[in-house]
Design a protein around this motif. Structure first.
Motif, PDB file in Angstrom:
ATOM      1  N   GLN A 110       9.348 -11.670  20.464  1.00  0.00           N
ATOM      2  CA  GLN A 110       9.107 -10.976  21.739  1.00  0.00           C
ATOM      3  C   GLN A 110       7.618 -10.790  21.994  1.00  0.00           C
ATOM      4  O   GLN A 110       7.206 -10.641  23.147  1.00  0.00           O
ATOM      5  N   ASN A 111       6.789 -10.819  20.954  1.00  0.00           N
ATOM      6  CA  ASN A 111       5.344 -10.746  21.150  1.00  0.00           C
ATOM      7  C   ASN A 111       4.780 -12.079  21.619  1.00  0.00           C
ATOM      8  O   ASN A 111       3.989 -12.129  22.559  1.00  0.00           O
ATOM      9  N   ILE A 112       5.191 -13.171  20.986  1.00  0.00           N
ATOM     10  CA  ILE A 112       4.621 -14.467  21.365  1.00  0.00           C
ATOM     11  C   ILE A 112       5.140 -14.924  22.721  1.00  0.00           C
ATOM     12  O   ILE A 112       4.461 -15.686  23.424  1.00  0.00           O
ATOM     13  N   LEU A 113       6.325 -14.453  23.134  1.00  0.00           N
ATOM     14  CA  LEU A 113       6.835 -14.827  24.450  1.00  0.00           C
ATOM     15  C   LEU A 113       6.039 -14.167  25.577  1.00  0.00           C
ATOM     16  O   LEU A 113       6.126 -14.601  26.719  1.00  0.00           O
ATOM     17  N   SER A 114       5.268 -13.122  25.224  1.00  0.00           N
ATOM     18  CA  SER A 114       4.467 -12.436  26.242  1.00  0.00           C
ATOM     19  C   SER A 114       3.021 -12.899  26.262  1.00  0.00           C
ATOM     20  O   SER A 114       2.231 -12.408  27.073  1.00  0.00           O
ATOM     21  N   ILE A 115       2.645 -13.807  25.365  1.00  0.00           N
ATOM     22  CA  ILE A 115       1.272 -14.323  25.336  1.00  0.00           C
ATOM     23  C   ILE A 115       1.189 -15.552  26.235  1.00  0.00           C
ATOM     24  O   ILE A 115       1.879 -16.544  26.017  1.00  0.00           O
ATOM     25  N   ARG A 116       0.338 -15.509  27.255  1.00  0.00           N
ATOM     26  CA  ARG A 116       0.233 -16.604  28.222  1.00  0.00           C
ATOM     27  C   ARG A 116      -1.060 -17.389  28.058  1.00  0.00           C
ATOM     28  O   ARG A 116      -1.220 -18.427  28.679  1.00  0.00           O
ATOM     29  N   SER A 117      -1.967 -16.897  27.231  1.00  0.00           N
ATOM     30  CA  SER A 117      -3.307 -17.478  27.211  1.00  0.00           C
ATOM     31  C   SER A 117      -3.471 -18.627  26.227  1.00  0.00           C
ATOM     32  O   SER A 117      -4.495 -19.295  26.245  1.00  0.00           O
ATOM     33  N   ARG A 118      -2.483 -18.894  25.372  1.00  0.00           N
ATOM     34  CA  ARG A 118      -2.645 -19.962  24.383  1.00  0.00           C
ATOM     35  C   ARG A 118      -1.289 -20.566  24.019  1.00  0.00           C
ATOM     36  O   ARG A 118      -0.247 -19.931  24.173  1.00  0.00           O
ATOM     37  N   LYS A 119      -1.346 -21.811  23.529  1.00  0.00           N
ATOM     38  CA  LYS A 119      -0.132 -22.488  23.089  1.00  0.00           C
ATOM     39  C   LYS A 119       0.275 -21.955  21.725  1.00  0.00           C
ATOM     40  O   LYS A 119      -0.560 -21.730  20.850  1.00  0.00           O
ATOM     41  N   ILE A 120       1.578 -21.792  21.545  1.00  0.00           N
ATOM     42  CA  ILE A 120       2.112 -21.217  20.311  1.00  0.00           C
ATOM     43  C   ILE A 120       3.179 -22.154  19.753  1.00  0.00           C
ATOM     44  O   ILE A 120       4.052 -22.622  20.490  1.00  0.00           O
ATOM     45  N   LEU A 121       3.104 -22.421  18.461  1.00  0.00           N
ATOM     46  CA  LEU A 121       4.105 -23.246  17.779  1.00  0.00           C
ATOM     47  C   LEU A 121       4.906 -22.358  16.848  1.00  0.00           C
ATOM     48  O   LEU A 121       4.350 -21.749  15.919  1.00  0.00           O
ATOM     49  N   TYR A 122       6.204 -22.255  17.116  1.00  0.00           N
ATOM     50  CA  TYR A 122       7.111 -21.450  16.297  1.00  0.00           C
ATOM     51  C   TYR A 122       7.923 -22.393  15.428  1.00  0.00           C
ATOM     52  O   TYR A 122       8.737 -23.165  15.922  1.00  0.00           O
ATOM     53  N   ILE A 123       7.700 -22.340  14.116  1.00  0.00           N
ATOM     54  CA  ILE A 123       8.377 -23.214  13.158  1.00  0.00           C
ATOM     55  C   ILE A 123       9.471 -22.411  12.476  1.00  0.00           C
ATOM     56  O   ILE A 123       9.196 -21.409  11.804  1.00  0.00           O
ATOM     57  N   HIS A 160       3.580 -32.034  13.315  1.00  0.00           N
ATOM     58  CA  HIS A 160       3.869 -31.268  14.539  1.00  0.00           C
ATOM     59  C   HIS A 160       2.654 -30.453  14.978  1.00  0.00           C
ATOM     60  O   HIS A 160       2.362 -30.356  16.173  1.00  0.00           O
ATOM     61  N   ILE A 161       1.939 -29.881  14.024  1.00  0.00           N
ATOM     62  CA  ILE A 161       0.751 -29.089  14.365  1.00  0.00           C
ATOM     63  C   ILE A 161      -0.324 -29.971  14.975  1.00  0.00           C
ATOM     64  O   ILE A 161      -0.983 -29.598  15.960  1.00  0.00           O
ATOM     65  N   GLU A 162      -0.508 -31.168  14.429  1.00  0.00           N
ATOM     66  CA  GLU A 162      -1.527 -32.069  14.968  1.00  0.00           C
ATOM     67  C   GLU A 162      -1.162 -32.566  16.362  1.00  0.00           C
ATOM     68  O   GLU A 162      -2.039 -32.778  17.201  1.00  0.00           O
ATOM     69  N   SER A 163       0.120 -32.726  16.648  1.00  0.00           N
ATOM     70  CA  SER A 163       0.533 -33.213  17.967  1.00  0.00           C
ATOM     71  C   SER A 163       0.474 -32.117  19.029  1.00  0.00           C
ATOM     72  O   SER A 163       0.124 -32.372  20.178  1.00  0.00           O
ATOM     73  N   VAL A 164       0.802 -30.881  18.662  1.00  0.00           N
ATOM     74  CA  VAL A 164       0.809 -29.776  19.624  1.00  0.00           C
ATOM     75  C   VAL A 164      -0.572 -29.167  19.783  1.00  0.00           C
ATOM     76  O   VAL A 164      -0.952 -28.758  20.878  1.00  0.00           O
ATOM     77  N   ASP A 165      -1.362 -29.110  18.683  1.00  0.00           N
ATOM     78  CA  ASP A 165      -2.672 -28.460  18.658  1.00  0.00           C
ATOM     79  C   ASP A 165      -2.551 -27.023  19.183  1.00  0.00           C
ATOM     80  O   ASP A 165      -3.143 -26.658  20.200  1.00  0.00           O
ATOM     81  N   PRO A 166      -1.797 -26.151  18.485  1.00  0.00           N
ATOM     82  CA  PRO A 166      -1.535 -24.802  19.004  1.00  0.00           C
ATOM     83  C   PRO A 166      -2.715 -23.863  18.771  1.00  0.00           C
ATOM     84  O   PRO A 166      -3.640 -24.138  17.999  1.00  0.00           O
ATOM     85  N   GLY A 167      -2.652 -22.722  19.453  1.00  0.00           N
ATOM     86  CA  GLY A 167      -3.625 -21.658  19.236  1.00  0.00           C
ATOM     87  C   GLY A 167      -3.089 -20.567  18.340  1.00  0.00           C
ATOM     88  O   GLY A 167      -3.818 -19.657  17.963  1.00  0.00           O
ATOM     89  N   LEU A 168      -1.799 -20.637  17.989  1.00  0.00           N
ATOM     90  CA  LEU A 168      -1.161 -19.682  17.086  1.00  0.00           C
ATOM     91  C   LEU A 168       0.057 -20.361  16.468  1.00  0.00           C
ATOM     92  O   LEU A 168       0.823 -21.025  17.171  1.00  0.00           O
TER      93      LEU A 168
END
Length: 456
Positions: A110-123, A160-168
């Motif tokens: 519920q915290n990461i769903l409210s973050i709009r400023s960066r890409k997030i990868l949930y594994i 997956h991390i290299e392809s998405v290049d997430p911020g979190l």
């Protein structure tokens, strides 16, 4: 198999031994050695996670290092920010542990769903993508920047991390991730240690924060070797009774903030709700004065709040009196009963005593002693304590009321919640200015003085 052998690892500290030992030579714990298969092929190399913006390091003199304050990522939850020390530090590795079903994944999701400023990868290594989608729909916060992948291989996670290049990056959970370079199964000592080390290397090289979700053992500690807690930058414990709606987030270790902070949440059908004023949830809202109830001012971390202590004293129906305690140390309650009998003269040896801390909270603060003995005496004599009086004080074996810490913060919290009077230890206000406070402060040095104030 050729090129493979077995070794013994300590499940507490991760130390390796070529043979079984009853006691670990590194940490001294008994019966913690477990056998695991290891690879002896020296050609095999660990595949470290890499990012596109890896920084090259060089030795620096200490006075050349910039003293710029660490930039923090503000999480949507104010309680989580408080426990983290002001937010999530870039490049940090944070471990969140808790019992199964306590709400760890819900808290992070519920915290990461409210973050709009960066890409997030949930594994996720435990739940399917459809299960996570159902939980996200229940929380009701869709976000186009959150990527979900169900994977347990460390090498596939790197891709997956290299392809998405997430911020979190969020890993749920670290005990389900396994590296192909380690022969043992996922969740073993060597696998947990290796995967955590590789994720730490990625976080430090790319300044991308990584959140790990971990299991806990029956004893309540983080599952896996103790070295896992040394690798990460912060260890947060999410605890509470699954039959109760309240959850507490504690900081066990934090390199970027205080370990005295805690956050309080309430579990509801749409996820976790922050409890901004914890005192109100531990106090009954009734106006009727009842015997056996007192209000104590306790500290959890650096937060002061008022809790309700409930006691019931009755004649023992059987030969041996019962002593039942919920949320308080049973040995300490027996000590306080001995003080009441020896120093004050109340005979409670032949009576049943039941003690409960309202709200399902477990309290270890000795400043609650005065509230405990007042609640027990109130039930014994069947006289109610006025509900606008609270108290804070540690009780010694001679019946004296000893000073407690952070008394000014406790008094201000009691005044903020509308209390008329507060009973505190004598000489506890040295060097503290209370002239601007409207609450009446009653100082006592013995428990008899507190009893006269309440029951005169």
């Amino acid at each position: 198999m050729k090129g493979n052998k077995t070794a013994w690892f300590c499940s507490n500290c991760g130390a390796q031994s070529p043979k079984w030992e009853g006691r670990c030579q590194s940490c001294g714990e008994w019966n913690t050695m477990v056998e695991e298969r290891v690879s002896s092929d020296k050609k095999s190399k660990s595949l470290a996670l890499s990012g596109k913006n890896v920084k090259k390091t060089r030795p620096q003199l200490i006075h050349e290092i910039d003293d710029v304050e660490e930039a923090r990522i503000k999480m949507p939850s104010a309680e989580l920010n408080r426990v983290l020390g002001g937010g999530l530090v870039a490049g940090s590795l944070v471990l969140i542990g808790g019992e199964p079903g306590i709400g760890k994944s819900t808290l992070i999701l519920q915290n990461i769903l409210s973050i709009r400023s960066r890409k997030i990868l949930y594994i996720s290594g435990e739940e399917s993508a459809r299960q996570l989608k159902m939980r996200a729909d229940r929380i009701g916060r869709p976000n186009e920047n959150v990527y979900i992948v169900c994977e347990t291989s460390l090498q596939s996670i790197r891709d997956h991390i290299e392809s998405v290049d997430p911020g979190l990056v969020v890993v749920d959970s670290i005990q389900t991730i396994a590296s192909d370079d380690i022969e043992s199964v996922a969740g073993s000592v060597s696998q947990v240690r290796e995967c955590a080390a590789q994720l730490l290397k990625y976080a430090k090289e790319t300044s991308v924060p990584v959140i790990l979700i971990g299991h806990i053992t029956k004893e309540g500690s983080i599952a896996g070797p103790k070295v896992l807690e040394h690798i990460v930058d912060a260890v947060l414990q999410f605890e509470g009774d699954r039959n109760n709606i309240y959850r507490i987030l504690r900081s066990i270790k934090n390199r970027f903030g205080s370990t005295a902070e805690l956050g309080i949440y309430e579990m509801c059908h749409r996820g976790l709700r922050e409890v901004a004023n914890p005192s109100e949830m531990f106090l009954s809202q009734g106006d009727e004065d009842l015997s056996g109830i007192s209000i104590g001012v306790t500290m959890e971390g650096i937060r002061a709040f008022l809790i309700e202590v409930q006691a019931l004293v009755s004649t023992a129906a059987y030969g041996t009196p019962q002593r039942s305690v919920t949320g308080f140390d049973s040995k300490r309650m027996n000590m306080l009963l001995a003080v009441l009998e020896k120093r004050v003269g109340f005979k409670l040896a032949a009576k049943d005593v039941f003690l409960n801390i309202a709200g399902g909270l477990k309290v270890n603060d000795p400043s609650l002693d005065l509230a405990v003995i007042c609640a027990i005496l109130s039930s014994n004599v069947d006289i109610a304590i006025p509900n606008r009086i609270c108290m804070a004080g540690e009780v010694g074996l001679s019946g004296e009321v000893r000073p407690v810490t952070r008394i000014e913060q406790r008094i201000k919290e009691a005044e903020r919640l509308g209390m008329d009077s507060i009973i505190i230890p004598r000489h506890n206000l040295k060097g503290i200015d209370v002239s601007g406070l409207k609450i009446k402060i009653i100082e006592v040095s013995k428990v008899e003085e507190a009893f006269r104030t309440l029951f005169a």
